[in-house]
Scaffold this motif. Structure first.
Motif, PDB file in Angstrom:
ATOM      1  N   GLN A  89       0.861  -1.176   0.000  1.00  0.00           N
ATOM      2  CA  GLN A  89       0.000   0.000   0.000  1.00  0.00           C
ATOM      3  C   GLN A  89       0.908   1.241   0.000  1.00  0.00           C
ATOM      4  O   GLN A  89       1.199   1.830   1.061  1.00  0.00           O
ATOM      5  N   LYS A  90       1.357   1.618  -1.168  1.00  0.00           N
ATOM      6  CA  LYS A  90       2.337   2.700  -1.256  1.00  0.00           C
ATOM      7  C   LYS A  90       1.778   4.022  -0.755  1.00  0.00           C
ATOM      8  O   LYS A  90       2.460   4.776  -0.049  1.00  0.00           O
ATOM      9  N   MET A  91       0.524   4.333  -1.152  1.00  0.00           N
ATOM     10  CA  MET A  91      -0.066   5.604  -0.718  1.00  0.00           C
ATOM     11  C   MET A  91      -0.173   5.641   0.809  1.00  0.00           C
ATOM     12  O   MET A  91       0.171   6.640   1.454  1.00  0.00           O
ATOM     13  N   CYS A  92      -0.603   4.521   1.347  1.00  0.00           N
ATOM     14  CA  CYS A  92      -0.751   4.468   2.808  1.00  0.00           C
ATOM     15  C   CYS A  92       0.611   4.540   3.507  1.00  0.00           C
ATOM     16  O   CYS A  92       0.776   5.230   4.528  1.00  0.00           O
ATOM     17  N   SER A  93       1.584   3.804   2.951  1.00  0.00           N
ATOM     18  CA  SER A  93       2.909   3.823   3.571  1.00  0.00           C
ATOM     19  C   SER A  93       3.532   5.209   3.489  1.00  0.00           C
ATOM     20  O   SER A  93       4.135   5.718   4.449  1.00  0.00           O
ATOM     21  N   HIS A  94       3.375   5.882   2.300  1.00  0.00           N
ATOM     22  CA  HIS A  94       3.902   7.247   2.182  1.00  0.00           C
ATOM     23  C   HIS A  94       3.186   8.190   3.156  1.00  0.00           C
ATOM     24  O   HIS A  94       3.821   9.042   3.798  1.00  0.00           O
ATOM     25  N   TYR A  95       1.869   8.001   3.262  1.00  0.00           N
ATOM     26  CA  TYR A  95       1.106   8.874   4.158  1.00  0.00           C
ATOM     27  C   TYR A  95       1.544   8.655   5.618  1.00  0.00           C
ATOM     28  O   TYR A  95       1.747   9.610   6.373  1.00  0.00           O
ATOM     29  N   LEU A  96       1.693   7.363   5.963  1.00  0.00           N
ATOM     30  CA  LEU A  96       2.120   7.062   7.326  1.00  0.00           C
ATOM     31  C   LEU A  96       3.538   7.585   7.624  1.00  0.00           C
ATOM     32  O   LEU A  96       3.823   8.065   8.725  1.00  0.00           O
ATOM     33  N   LEU A  97       4.407   7.447   6.603  1.00  0.00           N
ATOM     34  CA  LEU A  97       5.761   8.001   6.783  1.00  0.00           C
ATOM     35  C   LEU A  97       5.718   9.509   6.964  1.00  0.00           C
ATOM     36  O   LEU A  97       6.441  10.082   7.782  1.00  0.00           O
ATOM     37  N   LEU A  98       4.839  10.160   6.163  1.00  0.00           N
ATOM     38  CA  LEU A  98       4.694  11.604   6.284  1.00  0.00           C
ATOM     39  C   LEU A  98       4.125  11.978   7.656  1.00  0.00           C
ATOM     40  O   LEU A  98       4.605  12.920   8.309  1.00  0.00           O
ATOM     41  N   VAL A  99       3.118  11.213   8.085  1.00  0.00           N
ATOM     42  CA  VAL A  99       2.539  11.457   9.411  1.00  0.00           C
ATOM     43  C   VAL A  99       3.591  11.255  10.502  1.00  0.00           C
ATOM     44  O   VAL A  99       3.693  12.030  11.469  1.00  0.00           O
ATOM     45  N   ASP A 100       4.371  10.156  10.332  1.00  0.00           N
ATOM     46  CA  ASP A 100       5.426   9.887  11.325  1.00  0.00           C
ATOM     47  C   ASP A 100       6.438  11.033  11.382  1.00  0.00           C
ATOM     48  O   ASP A 100       6.857  11.464  12.460  1.00  0.00           O
ATOM     49  N   SER A 101       6.809  11.497  10.181  1.00  0.00           N
ATOM     50  CA  SER A 101       7.763  12.616  10.146  1.00  0.00           C
ATOM     51  C   SER A 101       7.163  13.864  10.796  1.00  0.00           C
ATOM     52  O   SER A 101       7.825  14.581  11.567  1.00  0.00           O
ATOM     53  N   CYS A 102       5.863  14.104  10.471  1.00  0.00           N
ATOM     54  CA  CYS A 102       5.202  15.288  11.055  1.00  0.00           C
ATOM     55  C   CYS A 102       5.088  15.160  12.559  1.00  0.00           C
ATOM     56  O   CYS A 102       5.317  16.124  13.309  1.00  0.00           O
ATOM     57  N   GLN A 103       4.702  13.967  13.020  1.00  0.00           N
ATOM     58  CA  GLN A 103       4.588  13.778  14.460  1.00  0.00           C
ATOM     59  C   GLN A 103       5.953  13.922  15.158  1.00  0.00           C
ATOM     60  O   GLN A 103       6.058  14.502  16.238  1.00  0.00           O
ATOM     61  N   THR A 104       6.969  13.329  14.479  1.00  0.00           N
ATOM     62  CA  THR A 104       8.320  13.470  15.050  1.00  0.00           C
ATOM     63  C   THR A 104       8.733  14.935  15.099  1.00  0.00           C
ATOM     64  O   THR A 104       9.289  15.427  16.095  1.00  0.00           O
ATOM     65  N   LEU A 105       8.449  15.636  13.975  1.00  0.00           N
ATOM     66  CA  LEU A 105       8.780  17.060  13.938  1.00  0.00           C
ATOM     67  C   LEU A 105       7.981  17.833  14.967  1.00  0.00           C
ATOM     68  O   LEU A 105       8.510  18.737  15.648  1.00  0.00           O
ATOM     69  N   SER A 106       6.665  17.480  15.089  1.00  0.00           N
ATOM     70  CA  SER A 106       5.831  18.152  16.085  1.00  0.00           C
ATOM     71  C   SER A 106       6.351  17.903  17.496  1.00  0.00           C
ATOM     72  O   SER A 106       6.391  18.822  18.339  1.00  0.00           O
ATOM     73  N   ALA A 107       6.756  16.659  17.759  1.00  0.00           N
ATOM     74  CA  ALA A 107       7.304  16.348  19.090  1.00  0.00           C
ATOM     75  C   ALA A 107       8.600  17.136  19.337  1.00  0.00           C
ATOM     76  O   ALA A 107       8.844  17.660  20.432  1.00  0.00           O
ATOM     77  N   THR A 108       9.402  17.187  18.246  1.00  0.00           N
ATOM     78  CA  THR A 108      10.651  17.960  18.383  1.00  0.00           C
ATOM     79  C   THR A 108      10.358  19.425  18.639  1.00  0.00           C
ATOM     80  O   THR A 108      10.996  20.074  19.494  1.00  0.00           O
ATOM     81  N   VAL A 109       9.365  19.940  17.910  1.00  0.00           N
ATOM     82  CA  VAL A 109       8.999  21.356  18.109  1.00  0.00           C
ATOM     83  C   VAL A 109       8.476  21.573  19.518  1.00  0.00           C
ATOM     84  O   VAL A 109       8.788  22.574  20.182  1.00  0.00           O
ATOM     85  N   SER A 110       7.656  20.623  19.982  1.00  0.00           N
ATOM     86  CA  SER A 110       7.127  20.745  21.348  1.00  0.00           C
ATOM     87  C   SER A 110       8.262  20.742  22.364  1.00  0.00           C
ATOM     88  O   SER A 110       8.273  21.537  23.321  1.00  0.00           O
ATOM     89  N   LYS A 111       9.217  19.833  22.162  1.00  0.00           N
ATOM     90  CA  LYS A 111      10.355  19.796  23.071  1.00  0.00           C
ATOM     91  C   LYS A 111      11.147  21.095  23.016  1.00  0.00           C
ATOM     92  O   LYS A 111      11.574  21.640  24.049  1.00  0.00           O
ATOM     93  N   LEU A 112      11.319  21.591  21.777  1.00  0.00           N
ATOM     94  CA  LEU A 112      12.044  22.857  21.637  1.00  0.00           C
ATOM     95  C   LEU A 112      11.296  24.008  22.308  1.00  0.00           C
ATOM     96  O   LEU A 112      11.902  24.885  22.949  1.00  0.00           O
ATOM     97  N   GLN A 113       9.951  23.984  22.149  1.00  0.00           N
ATOM     98  CA  GLN A 113       9.173  25.028  22.806  1.00  0.00           C
ATOM     99  C   GLN A 113       9.286  24.937  24.328  1.00  0.00           C
ATOM    100  O   GLN A 113       9.400  25.955  25.018  1.00  0.00           O
TER     101      GLN A 113
END
Length: 196
Positions: A37-61
């Motif tokens: 499921q390429k679309m799903c895997s890409h979406y999940l990877l994007l979500v994972d990256s966003c969540q990781t980035l969001s967590a990083t931003v939260s930590k930075l904040q």
């Protein structure tokens, strides 16, 4: 594929953690990749990256918030330290000024005492010199008086001799002068006590 992607979006919007692992250690991305499921895997990877980035931003904040609080705390400590430093400097200046004033007063008092002692010493030396001059004058006068007294004594002795001769002449006649000349005449107490 679209229905699976819609489900994944709904789960993400429901804030479900899409990075959790199952009992075998598989994540949703692993399942989508295995199912091709390429679309799903890409979406999940994007979500994972966003969540990781969001967590990083939260930590930075959070770190920025803590840093801001620490900065404010340090600023307050620095301001307090500066106030304490100014207070200490002011106290030291006042203490220094007091010490300087005490030293100045001591110096003035010592100078006054020294001048008074010097003046007394000068007066004493002047008095001693004046006494020395008076003593010298008195000694000179005493020597002159002694010399005059010796002269007067000599003249008095001559006068007594003349008086004795005249008395002998009056009592014994002119012939007694040879005897009086032969022996020096001394004034007797009776003759000296006769009124002139």
């Amino acid at each position: 594929f679209r229905s699976h992607l819609s489900c994944l979006k709904a789960m993400v919007e429901a804030q479900i953690d899409m990075t959790q692992e199952d009992a075998n250690g598989q994540t949703p991305v692993d399942w989508a990749t295995a199912a091709n499921q390429k679309m799903c895997s890409h979406y999940l990877l994007l979500v994972d990256s966003c969540q990781t980035l969001s967590a990083t931003v939260s930590k930075l904040q959070e770190q920025m918030t803590r840093s801001r609080e620490e900065n404010q705390y340090l600023k307050a400590q620095l301001a307090e330290t500066c106030r304490s430093k100014e207070a200490i400097e002011q106290e030291l200046r006042e203490e220094f000024d007091e010490k300087i004033e005490e030293v100045r007063k001591e110096y003035v008092d010592m100078t006054v005492q020294l001048m008074e002692k010097l003046e007394k010493k000068t007066q004493s030396e002047n008095a001693e010199a004046e006494l020395g001059r008076k003593l010298s004058t008195s000694e000179a006068r005493a020597r002159r008086a002694e010399a005059e007294a010796r002269q007067l004594a000599a003249k008095l002795e001559e006068a007594y001799e003349k008086i004795n001769r005249l008395t002998d002449v009056l009592e014994n006649g002119p012939n007694s002068t040879s005897e009086s000349d032969a022996a020096p005449l001394q004034p007797s107490k009776a003759k000296l006590q006769e009124p002139r």
